[in-house]
Every structure is written in C-alpha cells, then in structure tokens.
Design a protein around this motif. Structure first.
Motif, PDB file in Angstrom:
ATOM      1  N   PHE A 136      54.208  64.793  76.581  1.00 21.61           N
ATOM      2  CA  PHE A 136      53.933  66.019  77.345  1.00 21.61           C
ATOM      3  C   PHE A 136      54.843  66.240  78.554  1.00 21.61           C
ATOM      4  O   PHE A 136      54.950  67.348  79.035  1.00 21.61           O
ATOM      5  N   GLN A 137      55.520  65.188  79.045  1.00 19.86           N
ATOM      6  CA  GLN A 137      56.269  65.387  80.288  1.00 19.86           C
ATOM      7  C   GLN A 137      57.729  64.994  80.171  1.00 19.86           C
ATOM      8  O   GLN A 137      58.131  64.236  79.311  1.00 19.86           O
ATOM      9  N   GLY A 138      58.511  65.564  81.089  1.00 18.48           N
ATOM     10  CA  GLY A 138      59.922  65.224  81.179  1.00 18.48           C
ATOM     11  C   GLY A 138      60.378  65.411  82.607  1.00 18.48           C
ATOM     12  O   GLY A 138      59.552  65.498  83.530  1.00 18.48           O
ATOM     13  N   VAL A 139      61.711  65.467  82.780  1.00 22.05           N
ATOM     14  CA  VAL A 139      62.249  65.631  84.124  1.00 22.05           C
ATOM     15  C   VAL A 139      63.412  66.613  84.040  1.00 22.05           C
ATOM     16  O   VAL A 139      64.189  66.581  83.072  1.00 22.05           O
ATOM     17  N   ASP A 140      63.515  67.529  85.008  1.00 21.62           N
ATOM     18  CA  ASP A 140      64.628  68.489  84.961  1.00 21.62           C
ATOM     19  C   ASP A 140      65.832  67.923  85.716  1.00 21.62           C
ATOM     20  O   ASP A 140      65.769  66.813  86.264  1.00 21.62           O
ATOM     21  N   SER A 141      66.908  68.699  85.764  1.00 25.19           N
ATOM     22  CA  SER A 141      68.140  68.152  86.357  1.00 25.19           C
ATOM     23  C   SER A 141      67.991  67.947  87.862  1.00 25.19           C
ATOM     24  O   SER A 141      68.745  67.198  88.466  1.00 25.19           O
ATOM     25  N   GLY A 142      67.000  68.592  88.468  1.00 25.05           N
ATOM     26  CA  GLY A 142      66.765  68.394  89.893  1.00 25.05           C
ATOM     27  C   GLY A 142      65.811  67.231  90.174  1.00 25.05           C
ATOM     28  O   GLY A 142      65.435  66.992  91.320  1.00 25.05           O
ATOM     29  N   ILE A 145      59.362  66.759  87.918  1.00 26.20           N
ATOM     30  CA  ILE A 145      58.583  66.499  86.706  1.00 26.20           C
ATOM     31  C   ILE A 145      58.204  67.833  86.060  1.00 26.20           C
ATOM     32  O   ILE A 145      57.785  68.771  86.750  1.00 26.20           O
ATOM     33  N   THR A 146      58.381  67.906  84.758  1.00 21.10           N
ATOM     34  CA  THR A 146      58.045  69.131  84.029  1.00 21.10           C
ATOM     35  C   THR A 146      57.041  68.784  82.920  1.00 21.10           C
ATOM     36  O   THR A 146      56.927  67.616  82.535  1.00 21.10           O
ATOM     37  N   THR A 147      56.329  69.777  82.411  1.00 18.72           N
ATOM     38  CA  THR A 147      55.513  69.544  81.208  1.00 18.72           C
ATOM     39  C   THR A 147      55.921  70.537  80.116  1.00 18.72           C
ATOM     40  O   THR A 147      56.534  71.570  80.393  1.00 18.72           O
ATOM     41  N   LEU A 148      55.555  70.198  78.888  1.00 24.84           N
ATOM     42  CA  LEU A 148      56.091  70.899  77.710  1.00 24.84           C
ATOM     43  C   LEU A 148      55.145  71.940  77.132  1.00 24.84           C
ATOM     44  O   LEU A 148      55.379  72.417  76.025  1.00 24.84           O
ATOM     45  N   GLY A 149      54.075  72.270  77.834  1.00 24.91           N
ATOM     46  CA  GLY A 149      53.101  73.206  77.266  1.00 24.91           C
ATOM     47  C   GLY A 149      51.989  72.434  76.595  1.00 24.91           C
ATOM     48  O   GLY A 149      52.187  71.304  76.139  1.00 24.91           O
ATOM     49  N   ARG A 150      50.816  73.077  76.490  1.00 26.37           N
ATOM     50  CA  ARG A 150      49.644  72.382  75.949  1.00 26.37           C
ATOM     51  C   ARG A 150      49.928  71.885  74.534  1.00 26.37           C
ATOM     52  O   ARG A 150      50.571  72.561  73.745  1.00 26.37           O
ATOM     53  N   GLY A 151      49.450  70.690  74.282  1.00 30.96           N
ATOM     54  CA  GLY A 151      49.712  70.085  72.974  1.00 30.96           C
ATOM     55  C   GLY A 151      51.113  69.493  72.864  1.00 30.96           C
ATOM     56  O   GLY A 151      51.558  69.090  71.786  1.00 30.96           O
TER      57      GLY A 151
END
Ligand code: ASP
Ligand code: MG
Length: 417
Positions: A136-142, A145-151
C-alpha cells in the motif's frame, strides 16, 4: 526452487493468531527451499480507523498528512509478521516502502509505483531471510510517504513480484479464488480455476472487488504469474495442494483450455448517470460537454447520444458517484448556457451489470441472449457499451441482483452438481 511473493489481505492479518498462521504458512514455503517475499496489508479495519481519525480532525484531510497516517497500518503488520516468523525460528526482516525503496509519483492517496530497487531485498534473500515489505505504501522523489489507493497492497505485491522477476505471486485472501460472480448474490457461483488476464482486468474495472485493478495491469504488463487463493485453509496443508488451489490468472497464449464463452458477471453501483437535454446536434458538441468534465479531472465511463430529428438530442454519460455532484456543477456553470442546452438531469440510482468473457470474440449472439434475459425479467436497459470481451448495461439500481442472477443462469455459469 523459486522466488515466491505472498500477499496477505487485512482479514488474513486480522489478529495475532491469524498473523501466526500466516507465519506458519510462509515458513512452510521457506522450508521447501523457496526464497520468500511477503507483502501484507494492514490488519482488517485498521486503514478505515486511521482515515476516520484523520477525518475527525478535518473532513478533507491534507493528502500528504493523510498518507502519513494511513500508511502506518502496514508498518505494524510487517513488524508483527517478522516477529512471528522469528518466534518459530525463521530468519526474517521487515521493511517500510521507503526503506526498499518502492518509488512512486507524488499523487498522494493514489500514487503510482515507478520503480522498486531490488538490491537490498536480494541481499536478504541470498542470506536466507524472509523479506517482509509493507503493502500500500511507497515514497516519492521528495522522500514523502505515499499510498497507492484503497486495496493497494495487491498492486504492491504484484509490482514487487515483477521487480524481482518472481516465479509466482500468490494473493492470499478471504475468498478461495475468483468466482463467476459474487457468491453472496448467487450462491451457485462457481470458482474459476483459470481466468485470463484480460478478463480479470475487465472484471476488476467493472466492479469485481477481488483484486485492485492496477495490480492486474502490472501482472499483464510484466507477465507476472498471479494466483488468488484462500488464506483460511489450514496453514500446514501440503504445498502441492496449496500450489494448485484458487484461481490462476493466465495469459491467453499459454492457455490451451477450451474457453467458456462467458467467464463471469460483474456489477457495480459506483456510477451515476447524467443527461444533458436538448443539446444542439452539431459537430463539436461532445467535446464542448465532455471537455470541461475532463478538465475537472472527472473520468467518464459510458456515453450515449441519440440521433436527432429536430436538430436537438439528449446526451447522457456516467461518472463515478463520488464525482457526480461536481460533474453536475461543471455542467450547470460552464456548459449549459454556453451550448444552449436544455435541462440537466441526473440519476444516481443506477447500476452497471456486465458479462465478461474472451470466448465472446468467437461467438455471436451473446448480446442478444443478454438483452433477451433482461427483457424477460422486465428490466429496462438505459445504456449499453461493448468491447471485444464484455457487454455492459446500465439498469435501475433496484434490479441489480435480479439481473445478475438471471444472467448467471442464462449463460450456464452455475456449478455442476
Ligand atoms: N490497507 C489498505 C486498504 O485498506 C491497503 C490494502 O489493504 O490493500 O485499502
Ligand atoms: Mg483487498
């Protein structure tokens, strides 16, 4: 021996006991000599709880901060699972998305994975460790922390499998595979042993909730062998039995099986219909209506425009229900007067029911059987759209279950008894 990715959904991770079962299942695969990567979701209900907390502070929470909060459920899961594996003598290490790193764009709450570094993970696998990565999560270039949308954990798992060129990605969930339709509506629904990637993509985009649509896109793009199977079987059932259970997503070219004409019936209640009445019938009108809708970032699904006798026509289309009000506002403020249209009508009490199957390509009469079945039930069709492998209709919401049941029967999808 292979490199295998397991994904466990929220229900499978729902309690300490269930996490211990997951650990036993993973340990079994590891003991058989496979290199194992596990991508779990947050414990069931946790992401909802976190988002609700944020909404108590602000009804429209800041997207970056919301991702900061919503992503924590998965962090708890990976830590607990690593501990559970160590407790039964299996070396394991957990990572958050940014530690791997799983790089995404910066579209908070609906980020897309751009790349996954495999160096660290490979090092651990070569050292014999089970690697557990947050879904569900990742990291942007800055570094945010980001998430990928529900599910989104489904997508994390398939993307990790693609990056590592895994032999197989097993998606463990609380159902034992992909069914011809939702068994809660049609108890006779049958589990599909195989479904083609294209059919799965249609089913996911047409409302089947089994897999997040982007995960299916990844599976198709990188040809990831993906299987959907139950996490509720006893964790120590034989590997041979487990490895062929559930539903395998295949690529058509590998599929030598005789294909049924229709594989499934999908449905959703997520859309709403909008009609712009008495639109002048002249070139450019569709663009003048849908251009401002696109500029507002609203996705349009089905569209119909009737032929006209008197120079004006009605123009209807569907949008996601979450964007229904916004779409009406755009039409009322930016479109109606500009093109000299009549009233703008809307209807959120609709649903979309679709029949899906690659067998349709080589069979005629699918549409007529579908329409005849609906007419025999007295169900009025409001809109129709087709592609090579699906036919969708919009009908009144209250007939949804009836339509699904009737179509399931008409296309002979029930299980053999
Ligand atoms: N925990 C996230 C959600 O509930 C991601 C997932 O479960 O796939 O949407
Ligand atoms: Mg899910």
């Amino acid at each position: 021996m292979g490199l295998i990715v397991h994904k466990y959904g929220g229900t499978s991770m729902g309690s300490v006991e269930r996490i211990q079962n997951v650990a036993r299942r993973v340990a079994k695969w590891h003991a058989a000599g496979h290199q194992m990567v596990v991508v779990p979701s947050a414990m069931s209900g946790e992401t909802n709880r976190l988002i609700a907390l944020a909404k108590e502070i602000h009804p429209q929470p800041d997207a970056r901060e919301l991702d900061m909060i919503a992503s924590t459920g998965e962090q708890v899961s990976v830590g607990l699972l690593a501990m559970a594996l160590k407790a039964i003598g299996v070396d394991a290490v957990s990572y958050a998305g940014w530690q791997v790193a799983v790089r995404t764009d910066n579209a908070f709450t609906k980020a897309r994975i751009q790349s996954i570094d495999d160096a660290k993970v490979r090092g651990d696998l070569d050292a014999g460790r089970v690697v557990i990565i947050t879904g569900f999560q990742g990291v942007d270039s800055g570094g945010n922390i980001t998430t990928l949308g529900r599910g989104g954990s489904d997508t994390s798992a398939v993307a990790v499998a693609a990056a590592l060129k895994a032999d197989e990605c097993l998606i463990y969930t609380d159902v034992d595979g992909v069914y011809t339709t939702d068994p809660r509506i049609v108890p006779e629904a049958r589990r599909l042993e195989k479904v083609t990637f294209e059919e799965m993509l249609e089913m996911a985009s047409l409302g089947s909730k089994v897999l997040q649509i982007r995960s299916v896109e990844f599976a198709g793009k990188y040809k990831v062998k993906t299987r959907v199977l139950s996490s509720l079987t006893p964790p120590d059932i034989s590997l041979a039995e487990e490895a062929v259970s559930g539903t395998l997503i295949t690529f058509e070219e590998d599929d030598t099986m005789e294909q049924a004409v229709i594989s499934g019936i999908a449905f959703n209640r997520d859309e709403a219909k909008i009609t712009v009445m008495n639109v002048p019938d002249r070139p450019g009108i569709a663009f003048q209506i849908l251009g401002p809708i696109a500029e507002a970032n609203i996705d349009v699904d089905m569209i119909i425009q009737n032929a006209s006798n008197d120079g004006t026509t009605d123009f209807s289309f569907t949008v996601h229900r979450n964007e229904y009000q916004q779409a009406l506002d755009v039409l009322n403020t930016k479109v109606r007067d500009h093109i000299k249209a009549g009233d703008i009508g809307g209807d959120a009490k609709i649903c979309k029911v679709s029949v899906v199957g690659i067998g349709m390509r080589s069979h005629v009469g699918i549409a007529s059987l579908m329409f005849r079945t609906l007419s025999e039930e007295g169900i009025n069709i409001q809109m129709i759209s087709t592609s090579e492998i699906k036919i969708s209709v919009v009908i009144e919401d209250k007939y949804m279950e009836l339509a699904v049941r009737a179509l399931h029967k008409a296309f002979g999808l029930e299980q053999a008894v």
